[in-house]
Motif scaffolding. Structure first.
Motif, short mmCIF file in Angstrom:
data_model
loop_
_atom_site.label_atom_id
_atom_site.label_comp_id
_atom_site.label_asym_id
_atom_site.label_seq_id
_atom_site.Cartn_x
_atom_site.Cartn_y
_atom_site.Cartn_z
N SER A 111 0.80 -1.23 0.00
CA SER A 111 0.00 0.00 0.00
C SER A 111 0.83 1.28 0.00
O SER A 111 0.27 2.37 -0.16
CB SER A 111 -0.94 0.01 1.20
OG SER A 111 -2.01 -0.90 1.00
N LYS B 12 0.18 3.55 -2.95
CA LYS B 12 -1.11 4.20 -3.17
C LYS B 12 -1.02 5.67 -3.57
O LYS B 12 -1.84 6.12 -4.38
CB LYS B 12 -2.01 4.01 -1.95
CG LYS B 12 -2.62 2.62 -1.87
CD LYS B 12 -3.47 2.45 -0.63
CE LYS B 12 -4.10 1.06 -0.60
NZ LYS B 12 -4.81 0.79 0.65
N SER C 34 -4.92 3.66 3.19
CA SER C 34 -5.12 2.34 3.81
C SER C 34 -5.85 2.66 5.11
O SER C 34 -5.24 2.79 6.17
CB SER C 34 -3.79 1.66 4.09
OG SER C 34 -3.06 1.46 2.89
N CYS D 146 -8.86 -0.68 1.66
CA CYS D 146 -8.60 -0.09 0.35
C CYS D 146 -9.87 0.38 -0.37
O CYS D 146 -9.82 0.70 -1.56
CB CYS D 146 -7.89 -1.10 -0.55
SG CYS D 146 -6.35 -1.76 0.11
N LYS E 32 -9.73 3.70 -2.37
CA LYS E 32 -8.99 3.58 -3.63
C LYS E 32 -9.84 2.90 -4.69
O LYS E 32 -9.87 3.31 -5.85
CB LYS E 32 -7.71 2.78 -3.39
CG LYS E 32 -6.88 2.56 -4.65
CD LYS E 32 -5.67 1.68 -4.39
CE LYS E 32 -6.05 0.21 -4.29
NZ LYS E 32 -4.85 -0.67 -4.17
N CYS F 237 -6.09 -6.68 -1.66
CA CYS F 237 -7.41 -6.15 -1.97
C CYS F 237 -7.91 -6.58 -3.33
O CYS F 237 -9.07 -6.31 -3.69
CB CYS F 237 -7.40 -4.63 -1.88
SG CYS F 237 -6.37 -3.83 -3.15
#
Length: 353
Positions: A76, A79, A104, A159, A162, A211
């Motif tokens: 993560s 991200k 996260s 997640c 996202k 995820c």
């Protein structure tokens, strides 16, 4: 850059590339080095191996321990780069919802409500999400869910912000939604291009993150370079928008009890992102950056090593005293701690911009 990629078959596969001049990091067993000791009663009880890189304002390596050039999965910690890719593709988010898109998160109500807001803006719903259902990441919130008889959900999974942003980005571009997690999907191709652009290297491998989203292998050095590029970008660019959003809404990018949020609140101008399996990256507005990978994935060594690396980069050590790690207890009283190796001690103080 035009990318071509075969449709994935297994969970892990190599990534075909075009004629890009960039080099990919080497896929090998990382040559990690000791980065921290677990000391109990004055005796070293355990050793955490890992790798650390510290970059200066000029982008040059000021310190490296272990193997900072081997391919690894940032998890993560990547991200913020994924969020930049979505903004480049037209995602119209800023502020707390953009921070959530790079998060996260801990599964607090603010995170769930923020994810619903992103989905509402896209005229989509929770059933459109393809992330793996899970319980909230924060143990306090998770315990409350269990007491209330609530089970795993896509919205609570860390997640979800996202994924909601990925769905909206795909919809805005007229791309298909059901397969937005396929590495061959235009959205994921755009993410891969941004990963290569900001890290300055080709993706060495691609697999599937926890995820369900594609996960790209780069080097620890490349990860630090990417975050430095994000924090030094011109105002108004996608990179600067991501940095501003995450710094101004640190709890939305993580949670109220998370060490990474506390680190951003404590160190002026710092952008920081954690990742599973002992990954931490952070960068300052002048381009100084650090990246950490703990070999065994132990979270207890991640922040102490990252704090030591930040001190080596010139952050005032007085600001970092609260990030040395929790004490090791014996009979309910402190008898030891995680101690970083001598090589991580700063040679001399460097003023923090």
């Amino acid at each position: 850059m035009t990318r071509t990629q075969a449709t994935p078959d297994p969970a892990t596969q190599a990534v075909p590339h075009d004629n890009s001049p960039l080099d990919a990091p080497v896929v090998r067993e990382p040559r990690h080095a000791p980065v921290a000791h677990l000391v109990r009663g004055g005796v070293v009880e355990g050793v955490h191996h890992g790798s650390v890189v510290v970059l200066g304002t000029d982008g040059e390596v000021r310190l490296q321990l272990g193997d900072t050039e081997a391919a690894f999965y940032p998890r993560s910690a990547l991200k913020p780069v994924q969020a930049v890719a979505m903004l480049r593709a037209g995602l119209p988010l800023d502020g707390e919802l953009l921070s959530l898109a790079a998060a996260s998160h801990s599964g607090e109500e603010r995170h769930l409500e923020g994810t619903r807001r992103i989905l509402d803006l896209a005229s989509l719903g929770e059933t459109d999400l393809r992330n793996t259902p899970d319980m909230p990441f924060d143990p306090v919130v998770r315990d409350a869910w269990v007491r209330d008889g609530r089970g795993p959900s896509r919205l609570a999974q860390n997640c979800s912000g996202k994924h909601a942003a990925m769905l909206w980005t795909a919809d805005l571009n007229g791309w298909s939604l059901d397969d937005y997690l396929d590495p061959a999907h235009p959205l994921q191709q755009a993410v891969a291009e941004t990963v290569e652009d900001l890290t300055g290297q080709r993706v060495a491998h691609v697999t599937v993150d926890g995820c369900g989203a594609p996960l790209f292998a780069v080097s620890l050095h490349g990860l630090a370079r990417a975050l430095a590029r994000i924090t030094t970008a011109a105002p108004g660019t996608p990179e600067a928008r991501v940095a501003d959003a995450m710094r101004e809404h640190a709890e939305m990018a993580s949670g109220v009890r998370r060490d990474v949020a506390a680190l951003m609140r404590t160190v002026p101008g710092l952008l920081a992102k954690d990742g599973f399996e002992g990954v931490q990256v952070a960068a300052l507005p002048d381009g100084r950056a650090i990246a950490v990978k703990i070999a065994d994935g132990a979270d207890r060594a991640r922040i102490p090593v990252a704090a030591a690396a930040l001190a080596h980069a010139g952050v005032d050590p007085a600001l970092l005293t609260g990030f040395a790690g929790a004490p090791l207890l014996g009979g309910g009283r402190p008898v030891g701690a995680v101690r970083t190796v001598r090589a991580l001690e700063p040679a001399q103080p460097v003023p923090c911009a």
